[in-house]
Design an enzyme around this catalytic site. Structure first.
Site, PDB file in Angstrom:
ATOM      1  N   ASN A 179       0.980  -1.046  -0.023  1.00 47.51           N
ATOM      2  CA  ASN A 179      -0.051   0.033   0.041  1.00 47.51           C
ATOM      3  C   ASN A 179       1.113   1.245   0.036  1.00 47.51           C
ATOM      4  O   ASN A 179       1.442   1.504   0.947  1.00 47.51           O
ATOM      5  CB  ASN A 179      -0.901  -0.043   1.291  1.00 47.51           C
ATOM      6  N   ARG A 225      -2.788  -2.190  -3.288  1.00 49.97           N
ATOM      7  CA  ARG A 225      -3.879  -1.195  -3.084  1.00 49.97           C
ATOM      8  C   ARG A 225      -3.727  -0.105  -4.048  1.00 49.97           C
ATOM      9  O   ARG A 225      -2.743   0.705  -4.106  1.00 49.97           O
ATOM     10  CB  ARG A 225      -3.947  -0.711  -1.674  1.00 49.97           C
ATOM     11  N   HIS A 228     -12.756   2.900   0.095  1.00 45.77           N
ATOM     12  CA  HIS A 228     -12.915   1.927   1.138  1.00 45.77           C
ATOM     13  C   HIS A 228     -13.768   0.681   0.516  1.00 45.77           C
ATOM     14  O   HIS A 228     -14.113  -0.215   1.555  1.00 45.77           O
ATOM     15  CB  HIS A 228     -13.540   2.431   2.567  1.00 45.77           C
ATOM     16  N   ARG A 264     -11.166  15.958   7.076  1.00 47.28           N
ATOM     17  CA  ARG A 264     -11.805  16.435   5.777  1.00 47.28           C
ATOM     18  C   ARG A 264     -13.273  16.830   6.183  1.00 47.28           C
ATOM     19  O   ARG A 264     -13.680  16.115   7.109  1.00 47.28           O
ATOM     20  CB  ARG A 264     -12.110  15.092   4.885  1.00 47.28           C
ATOM     21  N   GLU A 269      -8.071  -5.211   5.438  1.00 46.02           N
ATOM     22  CA  GLU A 269      -7.967  -4.938   3.918  1.00 46.02           C
ATOM     23  C   GLU A 269      -6.938  -5.650   3.147  1.00 46.02           C
ATOM     24  O   GLU A 269      -6.885  -6.153   2.221  1.00 46.02           O
ATOM     25  CB  GLU A 269      -7.841  -3.382   3.682  1.00 46.02           C
TER      26      GLU A 269
END
Ligand code: ADP
Length: 396
Positions: free
Chosen positions: A7, A89, A178, A239, A382
């Site tokens: 990743n 990823r 996601h 965010r 993940e």
């Protein structure tokens, strides 16, 4: 059979080496401060090894990862050749990818082509792919996209109410992120309930630094809260999530800032950090709120209120709700946030057991026995999904 999961971020590279015979993790770690100075954290069952190394680029970081995996003291491999495949990823697959794929020259070009939709994410992901090609030539690589699971969304969920020509010209639409996590925890949730996904309507809540919710109907994503970029939807660590688009122009004019600066403000200095002025980390926020900091309390209120509101919205969109699944850093660990969110949902038939809600670290149904809608906590994984997809795509 060993699969390496990568990743790659702008200045970091996370990795995990899995033995896919039993899905155990042999080693995991992180290279950070790539391009600045360079720091490695490498973990195996022999312990944790940390070291400062010069890492001018991702290629150099990848060389250090391989050296660590092969090291006589903290390594787990005898030879690089034991790594049979690499799974990456990749954040944005645009409309080109609805599933994981083996990386070919064409796939690499397609990932590059959608980079303008994810300028902060796709370029470092590509750098990671190229670094692996450089150090492990001939080893097959697979791309697993954050957006892929959401490609099943119907038009009514992904179209923005703007000039259709902008969708046609620039592919401006909701993509969602996601996906790997939502797909995994929805499946795990169904397993925990002992029911097939084909008869379940689930809202999965990925509450980490980035936050997104997904409406999963019969195992398929039918709506999700993040949009063309990961800025839309819930209030996140830094965010802003949903906001009146006119606010952006207003701030730019009042503060005399550029579009780039406005983007930075909304991505990096907003969310619960922006409201509280304390931190983007929920542990700090919680401590500040307990100490009487009213802005920290307000930030947590906004956060929980929005999560609950989106669950209600998705219950309407799916015309039903069987289960809510909480996952990621906050979703798995913060029982206070879960309690606040669930308190809004009693009308739907949500009711949680406080003793079960207080537990941590395991997949659990935390509902009260008589609850109509089940509430589950499922740790996400993940890396495991990426490794499984890599194995499946390559038919290993
Ligand atoms: P990322 O999106 O970076 O993968 P994570 O899933 O690791 O993020 O989630 C990070 C968030 O989880 C942070 O806000 C952190 O405060 C929160 N978190 C982690 N552990 C706990 C805990 N024990 N209690 C409350 N919040 C926690």
């Amino acid at each position: 059979m060993y699969v390496l999961v990568i990743n790659a971020g702008s200045s970091s590279l996370k990795y995990q080496l899995l033995n896919m015979t039993d899905e155990s993790v042999l080693a995991k770690g992180l290279c950070e401060r790539i391009g600045i100075d360079g720091r490695l954290v490498h973990e195996t069952d022999k312990g944790k090894h940390t070291a400062d190394h010069a890492m001018p680029d991702h290629g150099a970081a990848m060389a250090i990862v391989l050296d660590s995996l092969l090291d006589a003291n903290h390594g787990v491999l005898k030879s690089k050749a034991e790594i049979k495949a690499v799974g990456h990823r990749v954040v944005h697959g645009g409309e080109a990818f609805a599933a994981s794929v083996e990386i070919t020259a064409e796939v690499e070009a397609a990932i590059e082509a959608v980079s303008e939709l994810a300028p902060l994410h796709n370029p470092p992901n590509l750098t990671g792919i190229r670094a692996c090609k450089q150090h492990m030539p001939g080893v097959p690589q697979v791309a697993v996209f954050d957006t892929a699971f959401h490609q099943t969304m119907p038009e009514k969920a992904y179209l923005y109410a703007i000039d259709y020509a902008l969708y046609e010209k620039y592919k401006i639409r909701r993509y969602g992120f996601h996906g790997t996590s939502h797909k995994y925890v929805a499946a795990q949730g169904a397993e925990l309930l002992g029911r097939p996904q084909s008869e379940l309507k689930i809202v999965t809540c990925h509450l980490g630094n980035g936050v997104s919710l997904c409406a999963v109907d019969k195992g398929v994503s039918v709506d999700t809260s993040m949009g063309m970029t990961p800025l839309e939807g819930l209030a996140m660590g830094t965010r802003c999530g949903d906001i009146d688009p006119a606010v952006v122009q207003f701030i730019m004019e009042k503060e005399g800032i550029s579009a780039q600066e406005a983007g930075d403000l909304l991505n990096k200095k907003s969310g619960v950090l922006g409201i509280s002025g304390v931190s983007s980390d929920f542990r700090d926020l919680c401590a500040a709120a307990e100490g009487g900091n009213l802005r920290a309390c307000a930030a947590m209120d906004v956060f929980a209120y929005r999560v609950a509101g989106y669950i209600g919205r998705y219950a309407a969109c799916m015309n039903g709700l069987d289960a809510v699944v909480f996952t990621a850093g906050i979703g798995e660990n913060d029982c206070g946030i879960r309690e606040r969110v669930c308190a809004y949902l009693t009308w739907f038939g949500v009711s949680i057991d406080p003793a079960k809600n207080a537990k941590r670290g395991e997949a659990l149904d935390i509902s009260a026995p008589d609850a109509k809608v089940r509430v589950l906590v499922v740790p996400t994984n993940e890396e495991l999904v990426i490794a499984r997809d890599t194995k499946t795509v390559l038919k290993l």
